[in-house]
Design an enzyme around this catalytic site. Structure first.
Site, mmCIF file in Angstrom:
data_model
loop_
_atom_site.group_PDB
_atom_site.id
_atom_site.type_symbol
_atom_site.label_atom_id
_atom_site.label_comp_id
_atom_site.label_asym_id
_atom_site.label_seq_id
_atom_site.Cartn_x
_atom_site.Cartn_y
_atom_site.Cartn_z
ATOM 1 N N TYR A 11 0.896 -1.159 0.125
ATOM 2 C CA TYR A 11 -0.148 -0.005 -0.123
ATOM 3 C C TYR A 11 0.822 1.277 0.125
ATOM 4 C CZ TYR A 11 -4.232 -2.807 1.300
ATOM 5 O OH TYR A 11 -5.368 -3.731 1.080
ATOM 6 N N ASP B 186 -11.703 -8.445 6.584
ATOM 7 C CA ASP B 186 -13.034 -8.250 6.182
ATOM 8 C C ASP B 186 -13.716 -9.675 5.967
ATOM 9 O OD1 ASP B 186 -12.777 -5.564 5.844
ATOM 10 O OD2 ASP B 186 -12.693 -5.407 3.489
ATOM 11 N N ASP C 273 -3.777 -18.133 1.718
ATOM 12 C CA ASP C 273 -5.085 -19.106 1.087
ATOM 13 C C ASP C 273 -5.436 -19.968 1.958
ATOM 14 O OD1 ASP C 273 -2.403 -20.256 0.680
ATOM 15 O OD2 ASP C 273 -3.058 -20.844 -1.415
ATOM 16 N N ASP D 156 -5.857 -6.834 5.351
ATOM 17 C CA ASP D 156 -7.018 -6.062 5.017
ATOM 18 C C ASP D 156 -8.037 -6.988 4.280
ATOM 19 O OD1 ASP D 156 -8.623 -4.109 3.834
ATOM 20 O OD2 ASP D 156 -7.358 -3.185 2.468
ATOM 21 N N LYS E 278 2.704 -15.743 2.519
ATOM 22 C CA LYS E 278 2.583 -16.616 1.434
ATOM 23 C C LYS E 278 4.240 -17.040 1.026
ATOM 24 C CE LYS E 278 0.546 -18.463 -2.166
ATOM 25 N NZ LYS E 278 -0.258 -19.466 -1.890
#
Length: 358
Positions: free
Chosen positions: A141, A251, A223, A247, A191
């Site tokens: 970001y 959610d 994942d 993020d 990851k």
């Protein structure tokens, strides 16, 4: 004793839900002979319309001066076509960066009364209590980026992900401290089978874990973690991860609770803390009294806990919210058979009234 709280209503339902959080925050402090002075500030789309910029200098100054910042929501379709550097959401990134906020806390709790609202089976989610600790000041970001570049007649774009050992150590230590106050379990998400930054992340977490033998630390690829949050959410205590993965996962986890309107967040660092619900501005229901203010009210509880160090007042708000739900009241996103539907302001008043009874 009075605290200075900078208040950013923002856009859409933001002003409505923040007004109820202010009401409840003041009521909780009053129980302990204290109060809050609220300074209203502009940010997001409202600031673009008023002064042409999503984060005015005056708002930044007020935020730095305040004991804490309470935010509603920013953004909306009417500002989606502005220049990228002027998008309403830039207000959030700007505040986080200017206030040097590096840890985003997103607690996910599922009380029994709301378990039936979850898309998962009630027995899978009743009693879920997860704290997601998201690194907030680094990663993709804030990395170098390019968009709109044309090479050999083909438009291209890129976003650069970068992390340093000190950044990873800082957020990991924060997660370990949080775990010691809970159930002493930390799941680090990365990851590492694909990304270099994730391999550095995992090595750094493992090194720190060796110094904290009382904490059980495990690692999941992002994942797999996304899948496990749906299959067996009760296995998690504290989840620590990078900015992008945090993020997305927070959610996803919010849906477990049955409504994204229930979830608060705290952004903490070396400067003033920032507190906001995790949902968006929901312009389609703005001004209709349909918005759920509980995520913002619970964000005010986190504000009391982490910035003002008023733990008793924070617990009072959380207990009042639980009691109102147990008594069968809910906004439209929560109401189910046997419950009484209330408006945004009615929910705020119910929580305020309950504070006086506890």
């Amino acid at each position: 004793m009075s605290y200075d709280v900078a208040v950013i209503g923002g856009d859409g339902i933001g002003p409505e839900i923040v007004a109820e959080a202010q009401r409840v925050l003041q009521a909780a402090l009053k129980q302990y002979g204290k109060s809050a002075e609220f300074t209203s500030c502009l940010a997001g789309g409202a600031a673009i319309d008023a002064v042409g910029h999503p984060l005015p200098k005056e708002t930044l100054a007020a935020a730095h001066k305040a004991d804490a910042v309470l935010l509603g929501a920013v953004g909306g379709p009417q500002w989606d076509t502005v220049e990228p550097e002027l998008r309403a959401e830039k207000a959030i990134l700007g505040l986080r960066q200017s206030l040097e906020l590096y840890a985003n806390l997103r607690p996910i709790r599922v009380p029994a009364i709301l378990a039936e609202r979850s898309p998962l089976k009630a027995e899978k989610v009743t009693g879920v209590d997860i704290l997601i600790v998201r690194e907030l000041s680094g990663g993709i970001y804030y990395g170098e980026r390019q968009e709109g570049a044309v090479q050999d007649g083909v438009e291209q774009a890129f976003d650069k992900e970068s992390y340093s050992v000190p950044e990873i150590e800082r957020i990991t230590r924060f997660a370990f401290r949080a775990a010691k106050l809970r159930r002493n379990k930390v799941t680090s998400v990365d990851k590492a089978n694909v990304l270099a930054t994730s391999r550095l992340w995992r090595r750094t977490v493992e090194k720190l874990a060796a110094t904290e033998p009382e904490i059980k630390v495990n690692h999941l690829y992002v994942d797999n973690c996304a899948m496990q949050l749906i299959l067996a959410p009760k296995q998690f205590d504290v989840i620590v991860t990078n900015n992008l993965f945090g993020d997305i996962l927070s959610d996803e986890a919010a849906v477990i609770a049955g409504s994204i309107g229930m979830l608060p967040s705290a952004s903490i660092g070396s400067g003033t803390g920032l507190y906001e619900p995790i949902h968006g501005s929901a312009p389609d229901i703005a001004g209709r009294g349909l918005a759920n203010p509980l995520g913002t009210i619970l964000s005010a509880a986190l504000l009391l806990r982490y910035s003002l160090k008023e733990e008793a007042a924070a617990c009072l708000i959380e207990a009042a919210v639980d009691k109102v739900l147990e008594e069968g009241y809910g906004t439209i996103d929560l109401v189910q058979s046997g419950m009484t539907q209330v408006t945004t302001s009615e929910m705020g008043r119910l929580v305020e009234r309950q504070i006086g009874k506890i």
